[in-house]
Every structure is written in structure tokens, then in C-alpha cells.
Design a protein around this motif. Structure first.
Motif, mmCIF file in Angstrom:
data_model
loop_
_atom_site.group_PDB
_atom_site.id
_atom_site.type_symbol
_atom_site.label_atom_id
_atom_site.label_comp_id
_atom_site.label_asym_id
_atom_site.label_seq_id
_atom_site.Cartn_x
_atom_site.Cartn_y
_atom_site.Cartn_z
ATOM 1 N N UNK A 1 0.821 -1.197 0.000
ATOM 2 C CA UNK A 1 0.000 0.000 0.000
ATOM 3 C C UNK A 1 0.861 1.255 0.000
ATOM 4 N N UNK A 2 2.131 1.142 0.453
ATOM 5 C CA UNK A 2 3.023 2.293 0.435
ATOM 6 C C UNK A 2 3.468 2.570 -0.984
ATOM 7 N N UNK A 3 3.164 3.757 -1.479
ATOM 8 C CA UNK A 3 3.448 4.085 -2.873
ATOM 9 C C UNK A 3 4.951 4.133 -3.096
ATOM 10 N N UNK A 4 5.384 3.545 -4.211
ATOM 11 C CA UNK A 4 6.784 3.585 -4.594
ATOM 12 C C UNK A 4 7.649 2.521 -3.971
ATOM 13 N N UNK B 1 11.419 -4.444 -0.877
ATOM 14 C CA UNK B 1 12.168 -3.265 -0.457
ATOM 15 C C UNK B 1 11.793 -2.873 0.975
ATOM 16 N N UNK B 2 10.494 -2.922 1.274
ATOM 17 C CA UNK B 2 10.060 -2.551 2.608
ATOM 18 C C UNK B 2 10.571 -3.529 3.657
ATOM 19 N N UNK B 3 10.637 -4.808 3.315
ATOM 20 C CA UNK B 3 11.174 -5.783 4.259
ATOM 21 C C UNK B 3 12.654 -5.544 4.526
ATOM 22 N N UNK C 1 16.809 -0.931 9.326
ATOM 23 C CA UNK C 1 17.093 0.503 9.457
ATOM 24 C C UNK C 1 15.969 1.224 10.186
ATOM 25 N N UNK C 2 14.729 0.785 9.967
ATOM 26 C CA UNK C 2 13.606 1.412 10.672
ATOM 27 C C UNK C 2 13.693 1.159 12.175
ATOM 28 N N UNK C 3 14.079 -0.053 12.570
ATOM 29 C CA UNK C 3 14.210 -0.355 13.995
ATOM 30 C C UNK C 3 15.300 0.480 14.648
ATOM 31 N N UNK D 1 6.496 4.944 4.746
ATOM 32 C CA UNK D 1 6.158 3.782 3.920
ATOM 33 C C UNK D 1 6.222 2.495 4.726
ATOM 34 N N UNK D 2 7.248 2.348 5.583
ATOM 35 C CA UNK D 2 7.368 1.125 6.387
ATOM 36 C C UNK D 2 6.220 1.022 7.382
ATOM 37 N N UNK D 3 5.871 2.110 8.026
ATOM 38 C CA UNK D 3 4.795 2.056 9.021
ATOM 39 C C UNK D 3 3.448 1.810 8.373
#
Length: 539
Positions: free
Chosen positions: A164-167, A172-174, A179-181, A192-194
Motif C-alpha cells: 500500500x506504500x506508494x513507490x 524493499x520494505x522488508x 534501518x527502521x528499527x 512507507x514502512x509504518x
């Protein structure tokens, strides 16, 4: 009287008798038995309040029967039907999305009419054909018909499927979860990750595990209080109300270090009192070591501190040894090492945790005695240590800190250095004692002979000792005569060291050849001073 002839039947026509064409009157609605409710198909929840009731298909038309749409403008018009594909059994929602999925089921699927086949199912309220799709819900999926998300299940991101995150796609999100953590993503990547974590349960679980792992990477906080806190509190309290009997300056380091060691011992378990402690010291030109338990180290401090107790008129802890059969006379127990060995072998020595109480009571008694000591008593020499009482208290404070570090290393617990003012007093004592220790080593043949004879009070050769860090300063060590005037004009060598490292050298925990951070000048003078510093250590 003949029965009236039924309309549409010829006279004399034989055949089965028909029932009356006019049905009997029906009973009131309240008197009708309740209609049996058809079983609800599996996976379809109950209808919500306010939804239109289902209508039964016309009887006698078979499985291909269709409902007649009812319209307010033209009730008899038959509208064309939109072909609806057979719905697929919806997948059970993920555990983490069960509550949200159940709510979307209730909104999306009304109850089906009784007797309707799979081909008869149509979206509720769709009375005329329409090619418009249902508006997407908050997850981006469609709720009606056979479109994606039919049946009200939440749309879940799958590997290889756009998120659902555009782009950004799932892969890629996985890859951005780590880095998000660590909070290392940009603002766009974080959003986008959230957004993706609300739709993808596997990634949400992985993100939670990564966040827990990041929490373990933080450095452990020291649970010990700042060693300067006690002095600041006492200074503030005494500033408001001065003590009637103040503690002398030369006894403050002993008071602080015994209090810190007492706090360390109070937190120790019974098994830790038997933990092995490695004691190290330097004798001659060789390093020595011995292993003792924590209880034996405290007994050693108690025995040596007893030398100060005798000077202040307090009871000596080794006095009971003279009453034992074959015990040594108390007058002969002057050397610190001999006192320690005798106390360890004695049957009166407490074992384990029991040794803590006598040591603590003795330190409190020593502080009370130091507070009442006058200037004459402070300058009187203490037997066994060959130091005046004021310097003997600093010497005992230094040894208390040194053995507290040994105990803390044995039980794997941090023990910081003393505060700067106290550390400077301990370094100053070692610097004042160094010329006399160097002279004793020279008489024993362990140091080079003086190159120049100097008269007491006259300038002579010196070594500039620069101590850096907390409690640091500059001291000049007389090389040829301990009573000579030591000043910068006679400096022939320069040694720079950190304050804590210098104290470790005095305690015999650092080799003399590895202690100097920087040295220049006469190499023989530098070597003699470093080895003399290490030889000040003892058991």
C-alpha cells in the motif's frame, strides 16, 4: 341441491376433485408460528441492524430462477442481471487482524436468502446493473462482489506483491525493517514502512523482534551513585549547619572509600563472599600475586587497619590472638603482612559474611577517633607503616580503594575511581613518599647510585612527574637525596601519566615498563622512579 360447477370445467367431466379456488382466511400475524430460520452459510456473520431483509426467489423456477427487482417507478419491469462469479471461501484472518477483519466482514457481507444457490447471490441493494466498483475501504481493498478483498478479509501484502506504500514493494520494505528499527530511515521511508506494517502481519512481527533486539544494544547504565554525591551532600549539609566536631581533611578519603566499599559488600550474596580474588603487588623487581576469598580480603583490611586503632587508643582486633594457645604476642604483630597471615590462621576470625560487621564497626570507630585527634596526634608516627597518622589514613584509604576494585572485578561489578579532590590527596602522598622509597632501593642495590651529592635543603636533580586527568597535577621527585629541595630548575627527566594509571602502578597492578604514557630525559632516572613507585605496593 347440486354443487355449483367450477369455472372452466365442462359438465360431466370426470377427474380428480379440486380444492376451492378461494383460500381460507389467514390467521393474524401474531398467531402464525415462527418461520424456521435457514442455516447461515459458513463464514458469513449475522446481518447488521438496518440492512434490507432478503427476499425469497419465486417457487417452481428451479436453480436458474432470478429475483424480480422491485423499483418504486416501475415495479413490473424486469432488469437484466449482472453475472456474478462464484465467490471463493475467504481465508481466515491473521490473528493480529482478527478484530479488524471481523468488523469488515459484518460491513461487507449480508445474509443470503434461504434456498438461493451459488449463482443467485447478488450484492444487497443492487437492483440494477452497474459497472461501477465499490469504493475502496481503508486498506485499499474492495468490499463487494468478486473483486479483491471480497468477503471482507483484510488485504495482506505478499512477497512480490506491491504494498500500500506508494513507490515501494514488499521486498524493499522488508529490507528497510532493520534501518527502521534503528531509526535510521528517512521520513519518506519511515512513513512507507509504518504504512506497510499495518497490512503485513509477517513484517509486523519481524519489526517487533528487531525493535526488541535494538533495545539490547544500548549500553548498560551504571547503577552506582556518583562518588562525588556523598561529598556534595555532606558539604551542603555542613554549609547549613557546621559540624560540632568536623572530620579532618586528611581523613575524608578514608571515610569516603570505606563507605563505598561498605555499599558494595551490602549488595553481595552469600556465595559471592567465597569468590576468588586475585591480589597483586610488586616486590623487588618481580610481580607477585595471591588468591584469596572476598571474606579474607575484608579480614586483611581489618587486621591492617588495627594498626591505626592502636594509635588512637582503640581496641586492636588481633588482641584476642594472644589469648590462644601458642598465639604470637601482640607486640610482635607490627608488620602488615604478618598481621594478615596471623589473622587468617586464627580461629577467632569471622567467616563469610560475618566478617563484614567487625570491619564496618572498626572503620566507624577510626573516623570518630580521627575527629577527636589533635594536631600532635595527627603527626605521630604509626608503627608498621612508618607514616604519621594523617598520612596513614590516606594510605589506608588508598588500600581500601585498591582492594575494593579487586573485589568488584571478582564479582563482575564496576567500581569507579575516587573523586578528584580525594584522588589528588592519594597521588600527593605517593609523590612525597617516592624519594624515601628510592633511597631504600638504592641502599639495597636495586637503584643506581646518585651522580651528585647534595646537601639537605639544597637544590638537586629531580624528575618532573606530570599526572593528567582527575586529581592530576605536577610534582618534582628528588633523585639523589630525599631531603634535597626538589624544583623545576633541577629536572633531568619528565614522565607524564594518567592519574588512575599512576595509582594502579602504586598498587602493583601495572608493570613499571608499561606504565608511562610519555617519558623523556634521563632513562636511568625514569626507570628508577617507575620501579620505586611499583615497589610501594604490598599485600
Amino acid at each position: 341441491m347440486n354443487d355449483p360447477q367450477e369455472p372452466g370445467r365442462a359438465p360431466g367431466d370426470e377427474g380428480p376433485a379440486r380444492g376451492p379456488l378461494i383460500p381460507p382466511p389467514r390467521s393474524a400475524a401474531d398467531d402464525r408460528p415462527p418461520r424456521a430460520r435457514p442455516p447461515r452459510p459458513r463464514g458469513v456473520p449475522s446481518p447488521r441492524a438496518g440492512s434490507p431483509p432478503p427476499t425469497a426467489p419465486p417457487s417452481g423456477t428451479g436453480d436458474r430462477a432470478r429475483r424480480r427487482p422491485e423499483r418504486a417507478d416501475h415495479a413490473d419491469a424486469v432488469q437484466p442481471l449482472r453475472p456474478v462469479p462464484t465467490p471463493v471461501e475467504p481465508e481466515p484472518p491473521e490473528p493480529v487482524q482478527a478484530a479488524a477483519a471481523a468488523e469488515r466482514w459484518t460491513d461487507a457481507v449480508p445474509p443470503e436468502p434461504a434456498g438461493a444457490s451459488a449463482g443467485d447471490r447478488r450484492p444487497p441493494g443492487d437492483s440494477e446493473p452497474s459497472t461501477a466498483q465499490a469504493p475502496p475501504d481503508d486498506t485499499g481493498s474492495h468490499r463487494a462482489g468478486g473483486e479483491p478483498g471480497a468477503g471482507g478479509t483484510a488485504a495482506r501484502a505478499e512477497p512480490g506483491r506491491p504494498s500500500a506504500a506508494a513507490g515501494f514493494d514488499h521486498r524493499v520494505l522488508k529490507s528497510l525493517l532493520g534501518a527502521w528499527a534503528l531509526a535510521a530511515c528517512s521520513a519518506q521511508e519511515t512513513a512507507a514502512v509504518e504504512a506497510h506494517l499495518t497490512d503485513c502481519a509477517p513484517c509486523a512481527g519481524e519489526a517487533l523482534r528487531l525493535r526488541d533486539a535494538v533495545a539490547l544494544l544500548h549500553p548498560e547504565d551504571n547503577l552506582d551513585l556518583d562518588p562525588r554525591l556523598r561529598s556534595r551532600v555532606l558539604e551542603g549539609a555542613l554549609g547549613r549547619r557546621p559540624a560540632r566536631i568536623p572530620i579532618p581533611d586528611w581523613a575524608e578519603p578514608f571515610d569516603a572509600e570505606t563507605a563505598r566499599l561498605d555499599a558494595l559488600l551490602r549488595d553481595m550474596a552469600d556465595a559471592e563472599w567465597r569468590a576468588p580474588v586475585r591480589l597483586r603487588w610488586f616486590e623487588g623487581e618481580r610481580e607477585h600475586s595471591r588468591t584469596a576469598t572476598v571474606a579474607e580480603v575484608i579480614a586483611h583490611l581489618t587486621a591492617v587497619d588495627g594498626l591505626l586503632a592502636g594509635q588512637l587508643g582503640l581496641p586492636d582486633p588481633l588482641a584476642a590472638l594472644a589469648d590462644e594457645p601458642g598465639g604470637p604476642p601482640l607486640a610482635t604483630l607490627v608488620d602488615p603482612a604478618r598481621r594478615t597471615e596471623a589473622y587468617w590462621r586464627s580461629a577467632v576470625t569471622p567467616e563469610g559474611r560475618l566478617v563484614h560487621g567487625p570491619w564496618r564497626e572498626q572503620t566507624h570507630a577510626l573516623m570518630r577517633g580521627a575527629s577527636f585527634a589533635d594536631a600532635t596526634a595527627a603527626e605521630r608516627e604509626v608503627r608498621g607503616v612508618r607514616l604519621p597518622l594523617r598520612d596513614a589514613f590516606l594510605d589506608r584509604a588508598f588500600e581500601c580503594w585498591t582492594h575494593a576494585v579487586d573485589i568488584a572485578d571478582a564479582v563482575d561489578y564496576p567500581h569507579p575511581a575516587p573523586e578528584g579532590a580525594h584522588l589528588r590527596q592519594l597521588i600527593g602522598l605517593a609523590a612525597r613518599t617516592l624519594p624515601f622509597v628510592l633511597a631504600d632501593r638504592r641502599r639495597a642495590g636495586l637503584a643506581a647510585q646518585p651522580r651528585h651529592l647534595s646537601v639537605a635543603g639544597a637544590p638537586g636533580r629531580t624528575l618532573h612527574l606530570e599526572v593528567e586527568g582527575s586529581g592530576g597535577g605536577d610534582w618534582y621527585i628528588a633523585l639523589d637525596n630525599p631531603t634535597a629541595d626538589a624544583g623545576p630548575e633541577g629536572a633531568v627527566a619528565h614522565v607524564a601519566m594518567d592519574g588512575v594509571e599512576f595509582c594502579q602502578l602504586v598498587a602493583g597492578h601495572v608493570s613499571p615498563l608499561d606504565a608511562a604514557a610519555g617519558a623523556e630525559g634521563d632513562p636511568q632516572a625514569i626507570r628508577d622512579v617507575l620501579f620505586a613507585t611499583a615497589s610501594m605496593s604490598r599485600l
